[in-house]
Design a protein around this motif. Structure first.
Motif, PDB file in Angstrom:
ATOM      1  N   MET A   1       0.830  -1.212   0.000  1.00 51.17           N
ATOM      2  CA  MET A   1       0.000   0.000   0.000  1.00 51.17           C
ATOM      3  C   MET A   1       0.863   1.260   0.000  1.00 51.17           C
ATOM      4  SD  MET A   1      -2.909  -1.218   2.754  1.00 51.17           S
ATOM      5  CE  MET A   1      -3.898   0.280   2.629  1.00 51.17           C
ATOM      6  N   PHE A   2       1.930   1.253   0.794  1.00 50.36           N
ATOM      7  CA  PHE A   2       2.844   2.397   0.834  1.00 50.36           C
ATOM      8  C   PHE A   2       3.484   2.613  -0.532  1.00 50.36           C
ATOM      9  CE2 PHE A   2       7.184   4.026   1.458  1.00 50.36           C
ATOM     10  CZ  PHE A   2       6.936   5.206   2.139  1.00 50.36           C
ATOM     11  N   SER A   3       3.962   1.543  -1.153  1.00 46.58           N
ATOM     12  CA  SER A   3       4.608   1.652  -2.466  1.00 46.58           C
ATOM     13  C   SER A   3       3.641   2.179  -3.513  1.00 46.58           C
ATOM     14  CB  SER A   3       5.142   0.281  -2.900  1.00 46.58           C
ATOM     15  OG  SER A   3       6.069  -0.231  -1.978  1.00 46.58           O
ATOM     16  N   GLU A   4       2.438   1.642  -3.527  1.00 47.18           N
ATOM     17  CA  GLU A   4       1.444   2.059  -4.516  1.00 47.18           C
ATOM     18  C   GLU A   4       1.118   3.546  -4.374  1.00 47.18           C
ATOM     19  OE1 GLU A   4      -3.275   1.179  -5.516  1.00 47.18           O
ATOM     20  OE2 GLU A   4      -2.114  -0.265  -4.335  1.00 47.18           O
ATOM     21  N   LEU A   5       0.890   3.984  -3.148  1.00 46.08           N
ATOM     22  CA  LEU A   5       0.529   5.383  -2.925  1.00 46.08           C
ATOM     23  C   LEU A   5       1.700   6.303  -3.229  1.00 46.08           C
ATOM     24  CD1 LEU A   5      -1.411   7.545  -2.046  1.00 46.08           C
ATOM     25  CD2 LEU A   5      -0.872   7.009   0.346  1.00 46.08           C
TER      26      LEU A   5
END
Length: 525
Positions: free
Chosen positions: A203-207
């Motif tokens: 989720m962190f990478s995607e955002l």
């Protein structure tokens, strides 16, 4: 993002495009000329607005400026679209009836503007120097809080009558009246469980990747600030993952941190394929000269390493690049909440040095300044989607970057990324765990091992002050802050001697704040 000189008496006239500015009568609105910014003028019967905003990746690149004459319904639609623009902006609204204007700011605060209303004239500018053509009065309450090392983000500034347009705020002016309105505070974030089946790192990478792709980027126009720390490395990883190889810039320090900083930078640049360039801090030491120099830029926010930064930014422009991505905001991404803070001897962990620096600072103050510094502040801006310390960093560096022809982008200060990280469960915030995992996945676990030696500017000023203590003492024979009744001149010289002898970082924090404010007051009064 823009500059404006507006006479209320001109608002009955028609606004037109002339040579890249909106002009009417003797009034003018001029956007900062940069390919990352676009300007839109929308007019309808009896009113119009102009917005200067960051370009969004979803909008095809076109001309820098556009003008539309529309009916009332279309005006309302475009107005709402502008208020909800997903990137940074400054907007000026005009109602011809009653000669009223309102200036609004977006949420990012990338390069905020200052405002002043005097008689019939309203001045708006990202460059504080535009307000210093005549002497300005010093707000002694604000100065006292700054001398006491209080950190605050506020519309109220050091100079009386000059107002900072804080994020989401508005400044309204009509004949005989001016009004500043803060936005509603954002709701306090709390730690929340992750959605079922979702992975924090994914989720962190995607955002993060979505944030660095929000603007129309050409890799040959971009440079990355790369210190060798986690924050700038995280931005570099995300940028290269999306846009491929690009340029990076950094300042190399001396002392114990130099060798690990160089080694870490080499690991990062080689694994990401960056075209790297560095500037030596020793070649461009911070100036401690308290005297005003011809052509010197004047600002209300401190930047003691401007000489080295300027050399770095000059090298960016020399390569034909005009967009700088930074790691500003990383320090604020992963807070520890009250119930998570370690308490030692009745005090929060890490607060001892702050309290000691505050004691040094308080010893400088006269009874008058102490009384002002101890008052509870009623002027702070409300809680915002972007943390106050990040917004202050933007206000500090943004104007100097614009003077170098660079537009700053601070992905780790993005409000969506901040909201996500602030809500992460403690195990992903503690020690910046999710960022550490992100970096390990892209650089390997050995680049940022736990307990690595961090790069820091902490020893630069103590050494510089010690080296130039005699010159500083001579210049402090005339002390503007003492003349204002805020500082004990003898106490300031005593603190200078303490720093010169001990080169201690804690007393330096108090002395550096005093020296910066002394120089600032001399420049504007």
């Amino acid at each position: 993002m823009l500059k404006a000189d507006i006479a209320l008496s001109d608002l009955s006239l028609n606004a037109e495009w002339i040579d890249g500015s909106i002009t009417w009568g003797k009034s003018r609105i001029t956007p900062y000329p940069h390919s990352m910014l676009e300007m839109l003028l929308v007019r309808t019967e009896g009113q119009w607005f102009v917005i200067v905003r960051e370009r969004h990746a979803s909008v095809p690149l076109g001309s820098i400026a556009a003008s539309r004459d529309v009916d009332a319904d279309e005006f309302k639609r475009l107005y709402q679209e502008s208020l909800l623009w997903p990137l940074d902006y400054v907007m000026i609204e005009v109602a011809r009836a009653g000669s009223r204007i309102r200036v609004r700011a977006g949420v990012f605060g990338s390069v905020p503007v200052y405002c002043r209303a005097r008689n019939d004239q309203v001045t708006v500018s990202w460059d504080f120097g535009d307000f210093t053509t005549s002497p300005l009065a010093i707000d002694t309450e604000i100065a006292s809080h700054q001398l006491a090392l209080h950190t605050f983000y506020s519309a109220r500034q050091l100079c009386v009558g000059v107002t900072l347009l804080t994020e989401r705020a508005s400044f309204s002016v009509e004949p005989g009246k001016a009004n500043y309105q803060y936005p509603a505070p954002v709701q306090q974030t709390v730690s929340s469980p992750l959605p079922k089946g979702r992975d924090a790192l994914a989720m962190f990478s995607e955002l993060l990747h979505r944030v660095v792709s929000a603007r129309p980027i050409a890799a040959d126009r971009v440079s990355l600030e790369l210190s060798g720390g986690k924050d700038s490395a995280t931005v570099a990883c995300a940028m290269t993952a999306i846009h491929g190889r690009m340029s990076s810039k950094g300042i190399l320090l001396d002392g114990d941190v130099r060798r690990p900083q160089i080694q870490r930078r080499q690991s990062i640049t080689s694994r990401l394929g960056l075209f790297d360039h560095t500037v030596e801090m020793a070649a461009f030491p911070p100036s401690l000269d308290l005297q005003r120099r011809p052509g010197q830029s004047r600002g209300l926010n401190r930047e003691y390493y401007l000489e080295a930064c300027s050399a770095l930014w000059d090298s960016v422009r020399a390569e034909g690049r005009d967009l700088l991505f930074t790691g500003i905001g990383g320090d604020e991404l992963f807070p520890a909440y009250v119930d998570e803070t370690q308490i030692k001897n009745g005090k929060e962990s890490g607060s001892q040095e702050q309290e000691e620096a505050s004691r040094y600072a308080m010893q400088l103050l006269t009874p008058r300044a102490l009384s002002a510094a101890h008052t509870l502040r009623s002027f702070d801006a409300p809680d915002s989607p972007v943390t106050a310390t990040a917004l202050l960093a933007h206000a500090c560096r943004g104007p100097d970057l614009l003077r170098h022809g660079l537009w700053p982008v601070n992905p780790l200060s993005d409000p969506n990324l901040i909201a996500f990280c602030h809500q992460l469960p403690r195990e992903y915030r503690q020690g910046r765990e999710v960022m550490r995992q992100y970096l390990h996945a892209r650089l390997g676990s050995e680049v940022f091992p736990r307990g690595y030696t961090k790069e820091t500017f902490a020893q630069v000023l103590p050494e510089q002050i010690s080296r130039h203590a005699q010159t500083i003492a001579l210049q402090l024979r005339d002390c503007a802050l003492a003349d204002l009744g805020l500082v004990d001149q003898r106490a300031a010289l005593t603190l200078l001697d303490t720093v010169a002898v001990t080169r201690g970082q804690v007393p330096t924090a108090a002395l550096a704040s005093f020296l910066w404010l002394e120089r600032c007051v001399r420049q504007v009064s």
